[in-house]
Design an enzyme around this catalytic site. Structure first.
Site, mmCIF file in Angstrom:
data_model
loop_
_atom_site.group_PDB
_atom_site.id
_atom_site.type_symbol
_atom_site.label_atom_id
_atom_site.label_comp_id
_atom_site.label_asym_id
_atom_site.label_seq_id
_atom_site.Cartn_x
_atom_site.Cartn_y
_atom_site.Cartn_z
ATOM 1 N N HIS A 52 0.833 -1.204 0.000
ATOM 2 C CA HIS A 52 0.000 0.000 0.000
ATOM 3 C C HIS A 52 0.869 1.256 0.000
ATOM 4 C CE1 HIS A 52 -2.233 3.131 2.360
ATOM 5 N NE2 HIS A 52 -3.159 2.854 1.465
ATOM 6 N N GLU A 55 2.046 1.874 -3.463
ATOM 7 C CA GLU A 55 0.967 2.447 -4.268
ATOM 8 C C GLU A 55 0.931 3.968 -4.109
ATOM 9 O OE1 GLU A 55 -3.453 3.622 -3.706
ATOM 10 O OE2 GLU A 55 -3.097 1.602 -2.953
ATOM 11 N N HIS A 56 1.036 4.445 -2.889
ATOM 12 C CA HIS A 56 1.065 5.892 -2.647
ATOM 13 C C HIS A 56 2.289 6.531 -3.299
ATOM 14 C CE1 HIS A 56 -1.965 6.859 0.703
ATOM 15 N NE2 HIS A 56 -2.266 5.649 0.266
ATOM 16 N N GLU A 133 -4.050 8.529 7.545
ATOM 17 C CA GLU A 133 -5.067 7.625 7.001
ATOM 18 C C GLU A 133 -5.459 6.580 8.047
ATOM 19 O OE1 GLU A 133 -5.520 4.409 3.300
ATOM 20 O OE2 GLU A 133 -3.826 5.793 3.342
#
Length: 431
Positions: A52, A55-56, A133
């Site tokens: 993840h 991905e960022h 987040e």
């Protein structure tokens, strides 16, 4: 008699990169998806969240587009959509653009995947962004309750962790570790490029071959094996003063290659998936006990889960859960009716036909199938498999899934009496 389109051919390009092209002459758009075979299911404990994180990072800039704004403007500046998401078994990047901008979409996506900068300063910035987040999820009980259920149900393994990781793990990631993980998994043999829309097949293949040529060959990713869920029935209760009570009930489900997957689809649809389901009709429409009530199934490579979730006014929790349990016992003992089964089959066919109208929905289905199954399952096969599901099949899968041994419940809200809620936790006998 319905006529469904044939699945697109998989073209294996030099180095093992798989490309799926579905031309749709009637469309004015084209969608391009890059499906990478890496997600939370490939991460050891100390790596939790790194897929993840990457991905960022791929949105932070490349050698040719060194800022996040330049990345976004490459697609959104022409009226398109650029997005990505990380799941348990894959990371997906996609762009949807007007057909005249097909080359721009291919160029932008390949640039992101092949030449990210991974600037150490950007790593530190994104570490803070992802921490926020995680904080946002902690502050959103309707989301957090699903993570509490996963942790309680699956324990210390990928299925029990947040796909985004934890503050502890993301704090340890170094730029070198991130780059090493990216180089290992972002390879030709671990990626599928899926395209659907107004595009010529040969032109699209030539564009993909040229744009992604610099990727290393690599090897397909392998998910870590899953351990069975922890014994149940069990309750995880987090007491807070929230104005709503949120709950999740989880059961062990099935793997995505399991022969019962169509029967589980029928079971889930009838019981809790959508406004026509039993739970929605009984709990919301008939009794007014909850606004938000539903269910879903998640299938993975070697296991799965089936979940019922809801949000209620705090005083209504016990009545809502008692009604849920009664409905689950009823379907476990009696199955579904002939009318319900017939309706499910029509819903599935109608849903498939509706999905064929959107280029990204088509590209997404094709890419996900190719990465997961090694082929795109023809729509007529799915329809045929659903058509063969019988009431006996649904009853069998209901009894297979609904068992106390694998029952877990997570609750967040102003509750302190765990014993009162634990007394409800049975689907095999009347509580």
């Amino acid at each position: 008699m319905n006529t469904y389109p044939s699945p697109p051919q998989c073209y294996v390009l030099p180095g093992g990169l798989c490309a799926l092209i579905e031309p749709l002459p009637y469309a004015h758009s084209v969608s391009v998806g890059c499906f990478v075979g890496v997600g939370a299911g490939h991460e050891d404990r100390h790596e939790s969240g790194i897929a993840h994180f990457i991905e960022h990072m791929l949105f932070k800039g490349t050698q040719r587009r060194p800022s996040p704004k330049m990345i976004v403007d490459a697609i959104e500046g022409i009226g398109g959509i650029l997005d990505a998401y990380t799941s348990f078994e894959s990371t997906v990047y996609y762009a949807k653009v007007a057909d005249i901008y097909f080359d721009r979409a291919i160029d932008a996506l390949s640039d992101m995947l092949i030449a990210p900068r991974f600037d150490p300063l950007d790593v530190e910035k994104e570490r803070r962004v992802i921490a926020e987040e995680l904080h946002q999820t902690e502050d959103t009980p309707s989301e957090l309750v699903h993570l509490l259920l996963d942790a309680a149900m699956w324990g210390d393994q990928p299925l029990g962790r947040d796909i985004a990781g934890s503050e502890e793990t993301i704090a340890t990631f170094t730029a070198e570790q991130i780059v090493t993980f990216w180089r290992t998994h972002y390879t030709k043999r671990n990626m599928v490029i899926s395209i659907a829309g107004h595009v010529d097949v040969q032109r699209a293949l030539d564009a993909v071959a040229a744009a992604f040529d610099a990727l290393p060959e690599g090897a397909p990713g392998v998910c870590l094996p899953s351990k069975p869920p922890l014994p149940g029935p069990a309750l995880t209760l987090r007491c807070d003063d929230n104005e709503q009570g949120n709950f999740c009930l989880g059961f062990r489900g099935i793997a995505y290659n399991d022969p019962d997957r169509r029967a589980l689809l029928a079971f889930d649809t009838v019981v809790g998936s959508g406004p026509s389901s039993r739970l929605f009709q009984e709990i919301r429409e008939e009794r007014g006990l909850a606004y938000n009530i539903g269910s879903y199934s998640r299938e993975h490579h070697d296991t799965g889960k089936w979940v019922v979730f809801g949000s209620v006014e705090p005083p209504n929790l016990r009545a809502c859960l008692a009604t849920v349990m009664a409905e689950l016992r009823r379907v476990r003992n009696e199955g579904i009716t002939a009318d319900e089964l017939a309706q499910v089959k029509e819903q599935v066919k109608g849903g498939i036909l509706l999905s064929l109208e959107d280029t990204w929905a088509i590209a997404s289905r094709n890419g996900a199938h190719q990465l997961r199954y090694g082929r795109v399952i023809p729509i007529e096969q799915v329809v045929a498999e659903v058509e063969t599901v019988s009431r006996e099949d649904v009853l069998r899968v209901a009894q297979r899934v609904l068992c106390d041994q694998h029952l877990h419940m997570a609750v967040i809200g102003p509750y302190e009496d765990a014993a009162d809620l634990e007394a409800l936790l049975t689907v095999e006998r009347a509580s």
